[in-house]
Write an enzyme that holds these catalytic residues in place. Sequence first.
Site, PDB file in Angstrom:
ATOM      1  N   SER A  65       0.818  -1.222   0.000  1.00 47.03           N
ATOM      2  CA  SER A  65       0.000   0.000   0.000  1.00 47.03           C
ATOM      3  C   SER A  65       0.847   1.265   0.000  1.00 47.03           C
ATOM      4  O   SER A  65       0.435   2.296  -0.531  1.00 47.03           O
ATOM      5  CB  SER A  65      -0.935  -0.001   1.216  1.00 47.03           C
ATOM      6  OG  SER A  65      -1.894  -1.020   1.080  1.00 47.03           O
ATOM      7  N   PHE A  66       2.031   1.185   0.603  1.00 49.37           N
ATOM      8  CA  PHE A  66       2.907   2.372   0.634  1.00 49.37           C
ATOM      9  C   PHE A  66       3.209   2.842  -0.779  1.00 49.37           C
ATOM     10  O   PHE A  66       3.434   4.036  -1.015  1.00 49.37           O
ATOM     11  CB  PHE A  66       4.211   2.024   1.374  1.00 49.37           C
ATOM     12  CG  PHE A  66       5.098   3.209   1.623  1.00 49.37           C
ATOM     13  CD1 PHE A  66       4.853   4.069   2.688  1.00 49.37           C
ATOM     14  CD2 PHE A  66       6.189   3.475   0.787  1.00 49.37           C
ATOM     15  CE1 PHE A  66       5.664   5.170   2.908  1.00 49.37           C
ATOM     16  CE2 PHE A  66       7.003   4.583   1.009  1.00 49.37           C
ATOM     17  CZ  PHE A  66       6.741   5.434   2.075  1.00 49.37           C
ATOM     18  N   HIS A  97       3.973   0.421  12.494  1.00 52.08           N
ATOM     19  CA  HIS A  97       4.096   0.348  11.035  1.00 52.08           C
ATOM     20  C   HIS A  97       2.781   0.750  10.366  1.00 52.08           C
ATOM     21  O   HIS A  97       2.756   1.506   9.395  1.00 52.08           O
ATOM     22  CB  HIS A  97       4.457  -1.092  10.639  1.00 52.08           C
ATOM     23  CG  HIS A  97       5.231  -1.186   9.374  1.00 52.08           C
ATOM     24  ND1 HIS A  97       6.589  -1.329   9.336  1.00 52.08           N
ATOM     25  CD2 HIS A  97       4.825  -1.137   8.100  1.00 52.08           C
ATOM     26  CE1 HIS A  97       7.001  -1.374   8.081  1.00 52.08           C
ATOM     27  NE2 HIS A  97       5.939  -1.264   7.306  1.00 52.08           N
TER      28      HIS A  97
HETATM   29  C1  DLZ Z   1       5.684  -3.897   5.306  1.00 50.82           C
HETATM   30  C2  DLZ Z   1       4.184  -3.974   5.262  1.00 50.82           C
HETATM   31  C3  DLZ Z   1       3.470  -4.417   6.384  1.00 50.82           C
HETATM   32  C4  DLZ Z   1       4.096  -4.813   7.663  1.00 50.82           C
HETATM   33  N1  DLZ Z   1       2.131  -4.511   6.352  1.00 50.82           N
HETATM   34  C5  DLZ Z   1       1.488  -4.160   5.208  1.00 50.82           C
HETATM   35  C6  DLZ Z   1       0.075  -4.262   5.135  1.00 50.82           C
HETATM   36  O1  DLZ Z   1      -0.638  -4.703   6.060  1.00 50.82           O
HETATM   37  N2  DLZ Z   1      -0.526  -3.870   3.971  1.00 50.82           N
HETATM   38  C7  DLZ Z   1       0.177  -3.387   2.898  1.00 50.82           C
HETATM   39  O2  DLZ Z   1      -0.430  -3.025   1.873  1.00 50.82           O
HETATM   40  N3  DLZ Z   1       1.528  -3.310   2.946  1.00 50.82           N
HETATM   41  C8  DLZ Z   1       2.194  -3.688   4.052  1.00 50.82           C
HETATM   42  N4  DLZ Z   1       3.553  -3.619   4.112  1.00 50.82           N
HETATM   43  C9  DLZ Z   1       4.298  -3.249   2.866  1.00 50.82           C
HETATM   44  C10 DLZ Z   1       4.441  -1.740   2.647  1.00 50.82           C
HETATM   45  O3  DLZ Z   1       3.219  -1.178   2.192  1.00 50.82           O
HETATM   46  C11 DLZ Z   1       5.523  -1.459   1.577  1.00 50.82           C
HETATM   47  O4  DLZ Z   1       5.236  -2.209   0.413  1.00 50.82           O
HETATM   48  C12 DLZ Z   1       6.929  -1.808   2.038  1.00 50.82           C
HETATM   49  O5  DLZ Z   1       7.220  -1.147   3.249  1.00 50.82           O
HETATM   50  C13 DLZ Z   1       7.977  -1.425   0.983  1.00 50.82           C
HETATM   51  O6  DLZ Z   1       7.968  -0.013   0.741  1.00 50.82           O
END
Ligand code: DLZ
Length: 162
Positions: A65-66, A97
């Site tokens: 999602s980031f 996080h």
């Molecule tokens: C790292 C991470 C974690 C712990 N949880 C989620 C989540 O619940 N949902 C989601 O979409 N993405 C998660 N990520 C990944 C981060 O969004 C991102 O892809 C990484 O930190 C790399 O930039």
Amino acid sequence: MSSAIHNLSHVHDGEIPSAKEMHFGIVVSEWNTEITSKLLTGAYNTLLKHEAKEKNIIVKWVPGSFELPLGAQLIAENYKVDAVICLGCVIQGETRHFDFICSAVSTGIMQLNLAYELPFIFGLLTPDSMQQAQDRTEGKYGNKGNEAAAAAIKMVAMQQSL
Ligand code: DLZ
């Protein structure tokens, strides 16, 4: 957002304009794919239901999602789209996080809306548990993907009316 008393997925259908001439981008997160794939199906089918053409819908996946804001920006810059729908699911864990990702994604998507003067739709689920996520993609409280697509169509119609 859907809740027990406010399930938006099936209301106001009659008020959604035709998307026949509209072009959409959809950016989807690979994290929690069992949930985001359902968001995608809901959004995609809602666009088709309101007459959008398959050839006018571009779908791109990002790792998490980031990455949704940048993924959405890249779609807007490389394709002819009237709106971009951003779909993801971040589940609350034991660390902060969750807060950092949700804050970054919501701020990033809001900034895209204003910078591009284009609708970038916030379809990010932020549940406490997988159960809550399933409730919002499998019918109990509707499907947030449907709502995101409906919001996209409405915003494009609003913009085109100006
Ligand atoms: C790292 C991470 C974690 C712990 N949880 C989620 C989540 O619940 N949902 C989601 O979409 N993405 C998660 N990520 C990944 C981060 O969004 C991102 O892809 C990484 O930190 C790399 O930039």
